[in-house]
Design a protein around this motif. Structure first.
Motif, short mmCIF file in Angstrom:
data_model
loop_
_atom_site.label_atom_id
_atom_site.label_comp_id
_atom_site.label_asym_id
_atom_site.label_seq_id
_atom_site.Cartn_x
_atom_site.Cartn_y
_atom_site.Cartn_z
N ALA A 169 13.28 -111.70 23.29
CA ALA A 169 14.34 -112.15 22.38
C ALA A 169 15.66 -111.47 22.70
O ALA A 169 16.73 -112.09 22.64
N GLU A 196 25.24 -115.91 12.97
CA GLU A 196 23.82 -115.61 13.14
C GLU A 196 23.59 -114.11 13.09
O GLU A 196 24.50 -113.32 13.36
N ARG A 205 15.95 -118.60 8.28
CA ARG A 205 15.25 -118.07 9.45
C ARG A 205 15.17 -119.16 10.51
O ARG A 205 14.74 -120.27 10.26
N ILE A 206 15.62 -118.83 11.73
CA ILE A 206 15.58 -119.79 12.83
C ILE A 206 14.69 -119.30 13.97
O ILE A 206 14.48 -120.03 14.93
N GLY A 207 14.16 -118.09 13.85
CA GLY A 207 13.26 -117.58 14.86
C GLY A 207 12.52 -116.35 14.38
O GLY A 207 13.05 -115.56 13.61
N THR A 233 9.66 -113.69 16.31
CA THR A 233 8.80 -113.33 17.42
C THR A 233 8.48 -111.85 17.30
O THR A 233 9.06 -111.14 16.46
N ARG A 265 15.39 -113.87 13.72
CA ARG A 265 16.67 -114.52 14.02
C ARG A 265 17.03 -115.39 12.82
O ARG A 265 16.22 -116.18 12.35
#
Length: 179
Positions: free
Chosen positions: A35, A132, A161-163, A165, A174
C-alpha cells in the motif's frame, strides 16, 4: 489536478509520534508494504509541517533517511513561520497555508500531494483541502505523543473507507474525506 493525501503510520491508540516527537518506535513497524510502496511512485510533491521536517527521522544517518525510508525524492514544501537563513536543497519554505498548497499542487500536477505532519494536516482538513487519508496502524500502543489528528472542542470529519489491507507490521486503512 493534484489529490491531497494525508498519510501516516499510527499506533493503535492514535499517536503518530511518541512523547517529544520521538519516532524511534516506528523502526520495528516498517518493512515492505504494498500500500505504501505503490503510493510512493504516485506522489508528485510533499507538503510537510515544520515539526515533521525538523523532527526525528527514525532512519537519520542511514541510506534510508528521508521520506518513505529514502525511497521518495521530489519537491518538498515546508509550512513554517521560521524560515531558515540557509537554503535547503530540494525544499521550499512557505509561511502561508494557501501559498504552500498552491505551490505543492502545482508541482504535483495530476499526482498526489502527500501531507506529512499532524498540524499541517489539521490545517488542511479545516480548510477543506484533504481528499484522502492513508493510515498504517501499527500493532503497538504508545500511551502519549502526537496524535494523528487533534481538534480541541472536536469537529467530526466524515470519511468513507476505500481500501483495507494488511501486512504483518501494519493494517492499512485508506479513506476518502466526504464533503
Amino acid at each position: 489536478m493534484a489529490t491531497m493525501l494525508y498519510s501516516a503510520t499510527m499506533s493503535l491508540d492514535g499517536f503518530i509520534a511518541g512523547p517529544g516527537g520521538d519516532m524511534s518506535w516506528l523502526t520495528e513497524h516498517l518493512g515492505p508494504n504494498p500500500a505504501v510502496d505503490g503510493l510512493v511512485g504516485e506522489i508528485g510533491a510533499l507538503l510537510v509541517g515544520n515539526r515533521t521536517f525538523r523532527g526525528d527521522d527514525p532512519h537519520r544517518g542511514t541510506p534510508q533517511e528521508g521520506a518513505f525510508g529514502g525511497t521518495w525524492s521530489g519537491p518538498q514544501f515546508v509550512l513554517t513561520h521560521d524560515v531558515p537563513a540557509a537554503p535547503v536543497p530540494g525544499v521550499t519554505f512557505v509561511t502561508d497555508l494557501g501559498a504552500a498548497v498552491a505551490a505543492a499542487t502545482s508541482a504535483a500536477g495530476d499526482r498526489y500531494v502527500n501531507v506529512l505532519g499532524a498540524d499541517v494536516a489539521a490545517q488542511c482538513l479545516d480548510a477543506g483541502l484533504i481528499d484522502e487519508i492513508l493510515v498504517c496502524v501499527a500493532p503497538v500502543m504508545l500511551g502519549d505523543g502526537v496524535r494523528l489528528l487533534s481538534r480541541p472542542g472536536g469537529a467530526r470529519v466524515r470519511l468513507e473507507r476505500i481500501g483495507l489491507t494488511h501486512v504483518p507490521h501494519a493494517t492499512n486503512i485508506r479513506l476518502r474525506v466526504l464533503r
